[in-house]
Design a protein around this motif. Structure first.
Motif, PDB file in Angstrom:
ATOM      1  N   SER A  70      47.040  16.269  53.870  1.00  0.00           N
ATOM      2  CA  SER A  70      45.663  16.129  54.438  1.00  0.00           C
ATOM      3  C   SER A  70      45.222  17.188  55.257  1.00  0.00           C
ATOM      4  O   SER A  70      44.031  17.272  55.755  1.00  0.00           O
ATOM      5  CB  SER A  70      45.406  14.669  54.951  1.00  0.00           C
ATOM      6  N   ASP A  71      46.218  17.705  56.105  1.00  0.00           N
ATOM      7  CA  ASP A  71      46.014  18.795  56.799  1.00  0.00           C
ATOM      8  C   ASP A  71      45.742  20.156  56.582  1.00  0.00           C
ATOM      9  O   ASP A  71      45.853  21.384  57.200  1.00  0.00           O
ATOM     10  CB  ASP A  71      46.631  18.734  58.111  1.00  0.00           C
ATOM     11  N   ILE A  72      45.874  20.568  55.270  1.00  0.00           N
ATOM     12  CA  ILE A  72      45.675  21.748  54.702  1.00  0.00           C
ATOM     13  C   ILE A  72      44.397  22.514  55.028  1.00  0.00           C
ATOM     14  O   ILE A  72      43.392  21.783  55.258  1.00  0.00           O
ATOM     15  CB  ILE A  72      45.802  21.743  52.630  1.00  0.00           C
ATOM     16  N   THR A  73      44.597  23.803  55.075  1.00  0.00           N
ATOM     17  CA  THR A  73      43.290  24.659  55.700  1.00  0.00           C
ATOM     18  C   THR A  73      42.511  25.280  54.510  1.00  0.00           C
ATOM     19  O   THR A  73      43.138  25.260  53.235  1.00  0.00           O
ATOM     20  CB  THR A  73      43.647  25.799  56.667  1.00  0.00           C
ATOM     21  N   ILE A  74      41.382  25.687  54.769  1.00  0.00           N
ATOM     22  CA  ILE A  74      40.440  26.313  53.617  1.00  0.00           C
ATOM     23  C   ILE A  74      41.033  27.402  52.974  1.00  0.00           C
ATOM     24  O   ILE A  74      41.094  27.749  51.654  1.00  0.00           O
ATOM     25  CB  ILE A  74      39.247  26.641  54.234  1.00  0.00           C
ATOM     26  N   LYS A  75      41.668  28.315  54.055  1.00  0.00           N
ATOM     27  CA  LYS A  75      42.388  29.544  53.645  1.00  0.00           C
ATOM     28  C   LYS A  75      43.571  29.170  52.710  1.00  0.00           C
ATOM     29  O   LYS A  75      43.700  29.825  51.668  1.00  0.00           O
ATOM     30  CB  LYS A  75      42.956  30.281  54.750  1.00  0.00           C
ATOM     31  N   GLN A  76      44.308  27.953  52.995  1.00  0.00           N
ATOM     32  CA  GLN A  76      45.545  27.845  52.219  1.00  0.00           C
ATOM     33  C   GLN A  76      45.055  27.334  50.823  1.00  0.00           C
ATOM     34  O   GLN A  76      45.552  27.742  49.719  1.00  0.00           O
ATOM     35  CB  GLN A  76      46.295  26.736  52.850  1.00  0.00           C
TER      36      GLN A  76
ATOM     37  N   GLY B 161      24.344  32.275  58.311  1.00  0.00           N
ATOM     38  CA  GLY B 161      25.242  32.928  59.148  1.00  0.00           C
ATOM     39  C   GLY B 161      26.531  32.414  59.535  1.00  0.00           C
ATOM     40  O   GLY B 161      27.005  32.794  60.341  1.00  0.00           O
ATOM     41  N   LEU B 162      27.017  31.470  58.817  1.00  0.00           N
ATOM     42  CA  LEU B 162      28.133  30.545  59.215  1.00  0.00           C
ATOM     43  C   LEU B 162      29.026  30.421  58.192  1.00  0.00           C
ATOM     44  O   LEU B 162      29.418  29.371  58.094  1.00  0.00           O
ATOM     45  CB  LEU B 162      27.537  29.162  59.736  1.00  0.00           C
ATOM     46  N   SER B 163      29.458  31.418  57.428  1.00  0.00           N
ATOM     47  CA  SER B 163      30.343  31.201  56.382  1.00  0.00           C
ATOM     48  C   SER B 163      31.816  31.078  56.804  1.00  0.00           C
ATOM     49  O   SER B 163      32.557  30.510  55.912  1.00  0.00           O
ATOM     50  CB  SER B 163      30.364  32.276  55.403  1.00  0.00           C
ATOM     51  N   ASP B 164      32.115  31.267  58.006  1.00  0.00           N
ATOM     52  CA  ASP B 164      33.306  31.182  58.460  1.00  0.00           C
ATOM     53  C   ASP B 164      33.816  29.939  59.452  1.00  0.00           C
ATOM     54  O   ASP B 164      34.506  29.846  60.106  1.00  0.00           O
ATOM     55  CB  ASP B 164      33.889  32.376  59.307  1.00  0.00           C
ATOM     56  N   ILE B 165      32.642  29.094  59.291  1.00  0.00           N
ATOM     57  CA  ILE B 165      32.962  27.656  60.134  1.00  0.00           C
ATOM     58  C   ILE B 165      34.366  27.191  59.590  1.00  0.00           C
ATOM     59  O   ILE B 165      34.494  27.165  58.314  1.00  0.00           O
ATOM     60  CB  ILE B 165      31.572  27.077  59.811  1.00  0.00           C
ATOM     61  N   THR B 166      34.700  26.411  60.319  1.00  0.00           N
ATOM     62  CA  THR B 166      35.933  25.603  60.129  1.00  0.00           C
ATOM     63  C   THR B 166      35.609  24.323  59.870  1.00  0.00           C
ATOM     64  O   THR B 166      34.636  23.618  60.037  1.00  0.00           O
ATOM     65  CB  THR B 166      37.100  25.778  61.328  1.00  0.00           C
TER      66      THR B 166
END
Lengths: 138, 138
Positions: A32-38, B30-35
């Motif tokens: 559940s804690d996986i990131t967007i990058k991962q 302009g917020l494509s890098d939002i987490t």
DNA sequence: AGCAGTTAGTTAGTCATTGCCTAATTATAA
DNA sequence: TTATAATTAGGCAATGACTAACTAACTGCT
């Protein structure tokens, strides 16, 4: 309420179901804690037939050490494993485990669950009608 | 190809359109890098009528300094602004800017764009039929 | 067959950013 | 004067990235 609003509410409900399916898949996998990058890396690995560290570094425009670390993290998460090439001992292929593939194909898998749910409540004729109408959308 | 597969492919296409709408909204802002975390905070702020730093700390189970930093970051990103209470000068309300609200309601907004697209290709009868069938899904 | 050079991946060490904290401080209200 | 709202200062762990140096393994040449 006008037709657009009706349509909005109807689709909102379906998408909520799909989103719940995604969440279930994540927690079933304990990720559940996986990131967007991962997620992006898992998808990149899944999109290749056979991918080595060097090749993945190229594709994702990262250095090789970055890939090594990332793969090590994924190995701990039980998402990928290394498979040494039988032809060249320097080369390792990065392979997805079942869990890794499930997550890499999350969109597909949660949509499949939603479709299952839909087909459980609809008859054959309804499904044909749905497809016929929705195919008109450009 | 069976009916389920047809339905899958049809919905996959629609969802791809929706996902493109989401991406467009992010880049328009302009917020494509939002987490993921930041999205969660924006949604939390949006869900409150009026929210102070202390209250948001409570809701999100964070310390107040964490909220201060987070808000400062959002202010730089032009997603939120502070509004001092006229009744009690110690209190600041955290308010979403238009951009902040657009992002907080991304799901809603991208679905709205998808519905616009659908209504552009479908007639009134089709829409009624869609709603009638999809409402059967439990 | 054996060494030199090349290639694949790893290790070591560094760095910026995110996201979180506690303790101390400032400003305002009661 | 004391309590409360928010901020500042300072610290910390994890993520995600890098370069430089290393090890292991293959390739080609004498």
């Amino acid at each position: 309420m006008n037709k657009k609003e009706h349509l909005f509410i109807t689709f909102e409900k379906l998408l909520r179901v799909k989103s719940e399916c995604s969440s279930s898949i994540f927690s079933e996998c304990g990720l559940s804690d996986i990131t967007i990058k991962q997620m992006g890396y898992l998808k990149a690995i899944d999109e290749c037939e056979e991918v080595t560290f060097s090749r993945l570094a190229e594709i994702t425009r990262n250095s090789k050490p970055t890939i090594t670390e990332m793969v090590n993290k994924f190995v701990k998460m039980e998402c990928v494993y290394r498979e040494r090439s039988t032809l060249d001992g320097r080369i390792f292929y990065i392979r997805l485990t079942e869990k890794g593939q499930t997550i890499a194909r999350l969109e597909r898998n949660s949509l499949l669950r939603l479709i299952e749910r839909m087909t459980g409540s609809l008859d054959e004729k309804d499904m044909d009608t749905l497809v016929r109408i929705l195919q008109k959308v450009k």
